[in-house]
Design an enzyme around this catalytic site. Sequence first.
Site, PDB file in Angstrom:
ATOM      1  N   TYR A   1      81.405  62.375  58.438  1.00 59.63           N
ATOM      2  CA  TYR A   1      81.664  60.930  58.472  1.00 59.63           C
ATOM      3  C   TYR A   1      81.679  60.369  57.037  1.00 59.63           C
ATOM      4  CZ  TYR A   1      80.521  55.987  58.925  1.00 59.63           C
ATOM      5  OH  TYR A   1      80.500  54.622  58.775  1.00 59.63           O
TER       6      TYR A   1
ATOM      7  N   ASP B   1      74.374  66.772  63.095  1.00 58.80           N
ATOM      8  CA  ASP B   1      74.759  65.450  63.561  1.00 58.80           C
ATOM      9  C   ASP B   1      75.598  65.665  64.825  1.00 58.80           C
ATOM     10  OD1 ASP B   1      76.034  63.052  64.071  1.00 58.80           O
ATOM     11  OD2 ASP B   1      76.228  62.508  61.959  1.00 58.80           O
TER      12      ASP B   1
ATOM     13  N   LYS C   1      77.258  55.083  69.124  1.00 65.14           N
ATOM     14  CA  LYS C   1      78.445  55.686  69.755  1.00 65.14           C
ATOM     15  C   LYS C   1      78.176  55.981  71.232  1.00 65.14           C
ATOM     16  CE  LYS C   1      79.480  55.554  65.377  1.00 65.14           C
ATOM     17  NZ  LYS C   1      79.858  54.253  64.837  1.00 65.14           N
TER      18      LYS C   1
END
Length: 385
Positions: A103, A175, A200
Site C-alpha cells: 500500500y 498485512d 476495509k
Amino acid sequence: MAKKALKFATKLIHVGGKPDKETGAVIPPIYQTTTYAQSSPGKHQGYDYSRCQNPTRDRLEECLASIEKAKYALVTSSGISVVALILHALPKGSKILCGDDVYGGTYRLLTTVFNEIHDIRFVDTTDLKAVKQALTEHRPQLLWLESPTNPLLKITDLTKVTKLASEHKALSVVDNTFMSPYFQNPLDLGADIVMHSMTKYLNGHSDVLGGCLMTNQKSFYEKCWTLQKSIGPTASPFDSWLVQRGLKTLALRMEAHQKNALKIAKFLEGHSKVERVYYPGLKSHPQHSLAKRQMSGFGGMVTFFLKGDLKKSKRFLEKLKLFALAESLGGVESLIEHPAIMTHASVPKNIREELGIHDNLIRMSVGIEDVDDLISDLNSALSTL
Ligand code: P1T
C-alpha cells in the site's frame, strides 16, 4: 461451548458478543466514556482511562483474536497506525525488509518517517531466492509482507517465506487486509504477527477508520499496547462498536465479494479494450495454484490494465456511474481507482514503473451489488474508449 469448537461464522457473531450482564440487552451498550470512577486512588474495576482500555473495544479485540486464531488482538484508530506501532516496537536502528509492492501509505511511512529511525530495504517477496539473499545480506529484524499485494495482487508463498524469516531470526508480519481472516490466516502459515486495516473488509461499510494486529507473542503484544496508550492512536468506543457490527456479516460479505469479483474478472479478461487482468482466482494469474493452496478464497480485489494511456484511463474512470472513483476498498459498494495518481502517488514514478504500476493500471474493489449492474456499468464505460 468452548470457543475453540466454534466455526468462523459463529465466532463473528458470538465471540465478544455476549448479552449485557446487567440488563440482558442482546446488543451490549456502547461504553461511550473516557474515564472510570475509582473507589480509592488506584482502586478500580480494571478500567481507568479509555486511551488504555475500554469495554467496547475489549469485546471487539476478543472477536478479532478469535477469528485470526490468535491469543492477543490490539485495536487502533487506523490501519496505518498499526504499521507505525509495529515499527516503533523495534529497537532504534533495526533493519526492516519489506515487500516491494505494498500500500502506498505503508511505503510512504517507511520511506519518509521510519527511514529516519530504521534501515529499510525492499524486495520482491514472490521471489524466494531474492528473499533468501536479502535475509542473508541485510539480516533484518523484521520482514513485512502483503499477500496479495496492493495494487498488483502478487501472491507470496507465506509458509516458505515466514520459515525463511524465522531461520534468519526475523519477525514476520503479514498485512492481511485484502483477504480478511475469512480467506487467509497468516498465523497458521507461520507469521508472527498479522495486521489489518479494519477500515476495509472487517468493518465492510466504508464508515470507520481502524486498524488491528493479532499475535500469539505476549511480549510483542504488550509492547504495542504500551506504545498505543503512550502515543495515542486509540479507536473510539463507537468506531469499535461499528466494526463489531460489521464483522457479523464478514463471512456472507466475503463470499458475495468473491463471487462478483470472479465474474467481473472473467468479463474483463474477454473484453477487447482490456490488455490484462490480475485476479488470483483466474487461471491466468501467475500464482493461481499458490493462491488456491494458501487461501480459502480469492477475495474481491481485481486489478487490470486498459489498452491505452492515461487519457483513456481517465475517460473510462469518469464515465462509470455505479463504481465510485475513490480510494479505499472492502466496503459493500464497488469502488475503483487509479493507483498511479491516487493510492500509490507517494511511490516515486521510476519505482512505480519498475513494479508495473503504469498509467493504464486500474484497481477495483468489487462490492456486493447485483453483478449484472456492475458489468453493465463497466461495459458502458469501456465502450466509450
Ligand atoms: O487507511 P488505513 O485504515 O490507515 O489503512 C492503511 C492500509 C494498510 N494496509 C493496506 C493493505 C491498505 O490497503 C491500507 C489502506 N489502503 C487504502 C486506503 C487503499 O485504497 O488501498
